[in-house]
Design a protein around this motif. Sequence first.
Motif, PDB file in Angstrom:
ATOM      1  N   PRO A 168     -30.021   7.778  73.655  1.00  0.00           N
ATOM      2  CA  PRO A 168     -31.344   8.014  73.918  1.00  0.00           C
ATOM      3  C   PRO A 168     -32.254   6.672  74.193  1.00  0.00           C
ATOM      4  O   PRO A 168     -31.765   5.704  73.831  1.00  0.00           O
ATOM      5  CB  PRO A 168     -31.717   8.607  72.475  1.00  0.00           C
ATOM      6  CG  PRO A 168     -30.761   8.064  71.538  1.00  0.00           C
ATOM      7  CD  PRO A 168     -29.338   7.952  72.542  1.00  0.00           C
ATOM      8  N   SER A 169     -33.437   7.012  74.938  1.00  0.00           N
ATOM      9  CA  SER A 169     -34.113   6.234  75.458  1.00  0.00           C
ATOM     10  C   SER A 169     -34.959   5.310  74.470  1.00  0.00           C
ATOM     11  O   SER A 169     -35.544   4.317  74.519  1.00  0.00           O
ATOM     12  CB  SER A 169     -35.173   6.885  76.460  1.00  0.00           C
ATOM     13  OG  SER A 169     -36.156   7.592  75.920  1.00  0.00           O
ATOM     14  N   GLU A 216     -30.528  19.192  64.029  1.00  0.00           N
ATOM     15  CA  GLU A 216     -30.632  20.166  65.007  1.00  0.00           C
ATOM     16  C   GLU A 216     -29.799  19.882  66.389  1.00  0.00           C
ATOM     17  O   GLU A 216     -29.777  18.579  66.505  1.00  0.00           O
ATOM     18  CB  GLU A 216     -32.152  20.551  65.657  1.00  0.00           C
ATOM     19  CG  GLU A 216     -33.042  21.057  64.501  1.00  0.00           C
ATOM     20  CD  GLU A 216     -34.439  21.162  65.072  1.00  0.00           C
ATOM     21  OE1 GLU A 216     -35.002  21.739  64.439  1.00  0.00           O
ATOM     22  OE2 GLU A 216     -34.603  20.952  66.244  1.00  0.00           O
ATOM     23  N   ASP A 217     -28.795  20.535  66.772  1.00  0.00           N
ATOM     24  CA  ASP A 217     -27.904  20.078  67.676  1.00  0.00           C
ATOM     25  C   ASP A 217     -28.007  21.029  68.961  1.00  0.00           C
ATOM     26  O   ASP A 217     -27.038  21.118  69.643  1.00  0.00           O
ATOM     27  CB  ASP A 217     -26.548  19.794  67.254  1.00  0.00           C
ATOM     28  CG  ASP A 217     -25.828  21.331  66.700  1.00  0.00           C
ATOM     29  OD1 ASP A 217     -26.739  22.268  66.641  1.00  0.00           O
ATOM     30  OD2 ASP A 217     -24.667  21.050  66.239  1.00  0.00           O
ATOM     31  N   TRP A 218     -28.789  21.730  68.980  1.00  0.00           N
ATOM     32  CA  TRP A 218     -29.060  22.878  70.160  1.00  0.00           C
ATOM     33  C   TRP A 218     -29.398  22.278  71.361  1.00  0.00           C
ATOM     34  O   TRP A 218     -30.085  21.222  71.607  1.00  0.00           O
ATOM     35  CB  TRP A 218     -29.937  24.015  69.842  1.00  0.00           C
ATOM     36  CG  TRP A 218     -31.352  23.605  69.496  1.00  0.00           C
ATOM     37  CD1 TRP A 218     -31.742  23.345  68.133  1.00  0.00           C
ATOM     38  CD2 TRP A 218     -32.435  23.315  70.331  1.00  0.00           C
ATOM     39  NE1 TRP A 218     -33.197  22.927  68.186  1.00  0.00           N
ATOM     40  CE2 TRP A 218     -33.700  23.372  69.450  1.00  0.00           C
ATOM     41  CE3 TRP A 218     -32.684  23.366  71.706  1.00  0.00           C
ATOM     42  CZ2 TRP A 218     -34.818  22.861  69.998  1.00  0.00           C
ATOM     43  CZ3 TRP A 218     -33.803  23.021  72.412  1.00  0.00           C
ATOM     44  CH2 TRP A 218     -34.902  22.878  71.442  1.00  0.00           C
ATOM     45  N   PHE A 219     -28.983  22.636  72.613  1.00  0.00           N
ATOM     46  CA  PHE A 219     -29.238  22.405  73.763  1.00  0.00           C
ATOM     47  C   PHE A 219     -30.200  23.600  74.421  1.00  0.00           C
ATOM     48  O   PHE A 219     -30.059  24.730  74.345  1.00  0.00           O
ATOM     49  CB  PHE A 219     -28.141  22.337  74.860  1.00  0.00           C
ATOM     50  CG  PHE A 219     -27.390  20.998  74.450  1.00  0.00           C
ATOM     51  CD1 PHE A 219     -27.182  20.089  75.535  1.00  0.00           C
ATOM     52  CD2 PHE A 219     -26.548  20.863  73.397  1.00  0.00           C
ATOM     53  CE1 PHE A 219     -26.551  18.726  75.231  1.00  0.00           C
ATOM     54  CE2 PHE A 219     -25.896  19.928  73.215  1.00  0.00           C
ATOM     55  CZ  PHE A 219     -25.638  18.725  73.987  1.00  0.00           C
ATOM     56  N   TRP A 220     -31.159  23.230  75.602  1.00  0.00           N
ATOM     57  CA  TRP A 220     -31.878  24.159  76.256  1.00  0.00           C
ATOM     58  C   TRP A 220     -31.601  23.907  77.707  1.00  0.00           C
ATOM     59  O   TRP A 220     -31.651  22.791  78.179  1.00  0.00           O
ATOM     60  CB  TRP A 220     -33.234  24.237  76.118  1.00  0.00           C
ATOM     61  CG  TRP A 220     -34.169  25.070  76.865  1.00  0.00           C
ATOM     62  CD1 TRP A 220     -34.945  24.726  77.975  1.00  0.00           C
ATOM     63  CD2 TRP A 220     -34.244  26.538  76.445  1.00  0.00           C
ATOM     64  NE1 TRP A 220     -35.573  25.834  78.133  1.00  0.00           N
ATOM     65  CE2 TRP A 220     -35.289  26.931  77.396  1.00  0.00           C
ATOM     66  CE3 TRP A 220     -33.953  27.643  75.372  1.00  0.00           C
ATOM     67  CZ2 TRP A 220     -35.406  28.463  77.461  1.00  0.00           C
ATOM     68  CZ3 TRP A 220     -34.077  28.505  75.578  1.00  0.00           C
ATOM     69  CH2 TRP A 220     -34.984  29.185  76.441  1.00  0.00           C
ATOM     70  N   GLY A 225     -24.769   8.231  70.292  1.00  0.00           N
ATOM     71  CA  GLY A 225     -25.898   8.274  69.122  1.00  0.00           C
ATOM     72  C   GLY A 225     -26.839   7.463  69.398  1.00  0.00           C
ATOM     73  O   GLY A 225     -26.732   6.621  70.562  1.00  0.00           O
ATOM     74  N   PRO A 226     -28.033   7.323  68.813  1.00  0.00           N
ATOM     75  CA  PRO A 226     -28.201   8.386  67.493  1.00  0.00           C
ATOM     76  C   PRO A 226     -28.497   9.714  68.063  1.00  0.00           C
ATOM     77  O   PRO A 226     -28.874  10.100  69.110  1.00  0.00           O
ATOM     78  CB  PRO A 226     -29.362   7.788  66.773  1.00  0.00           C
ATOM     79  CG  PRO A 226     -30.120   7.160  67.851  1.00  0.00           C
ATOM     80  CD  PRO A 226     -29.003   6.407  68.868  1.00  0.00           C
ATOM     81  N   GLN A 227     -28.377  10.677  67.177  1.00  0.00           N
ATOM     82  CA  GLN A 227     -28.413  12.103  67.478  1.00  0.00           C
ATOM     83  C   GLN A 227     -29.817  12.651  67.072  1.00  0.00           C
ATOM     84  O   GLN A 227     -30.331  13.860  67.675  1.00  0.00           O
ATOM     85  CB  GLN A 227     -27.467  12.967  66.562  1.00  0.00           C
ATOM     86  CG  GLN A 227     -25.990  12.642  66.739  1.00  0.00           C
ATOM     87  CD  GLN A 227     -25.490  12.676  68.179  1.00  0.00           C
ATOM     88  OE1 GLN A 227     -25.766  13.621  68.881  1.00  0.00           O
ATOM     89  NE2 GLN A 227     -24.956  11.753  68.797  1.00  0.00           N
TER      90      GLN A 227
END
Length: 114
Positions: A12-13, A69-73, A88-90
């Motif tokens: 992640p940024s 939360e681990d959902w994708f859209w 990571g991190p998540q």
Amino acid sequence: MTVPGIDPSVPPSGAGCVECDAAGGWWVHLRRCAQCGHIGCCDSSPAQHASAHAKSSGHPFIRSFEPGEDWFWNFQTNEFYDGPALAGPQSHPEDAAIPGPAGRVPEDWRSHVH
């Protein structure tokens, strides 16, 4: 399995919405681009940077960047998606304020959400 539009190796940024942090703004929840790692604010947030990033970049998938939360859209199909584990991190730090960040959220924040 390789999924076009998802790169599990990209971290992640950062811990907050890139554009909101740059402008001194705030967010309700955070979303992570599954292709490039861009962290943007959700569509309930005043600026809706995650969906703006998807539209401008053509990157189709986001993943929640909220703890637990681990959902994708998928923006192309407007459907939830079961994606792979990402680098990571998540999520943002669990002790981060929601909405956040602390100190930038107006008292009347509920009147600003979508």
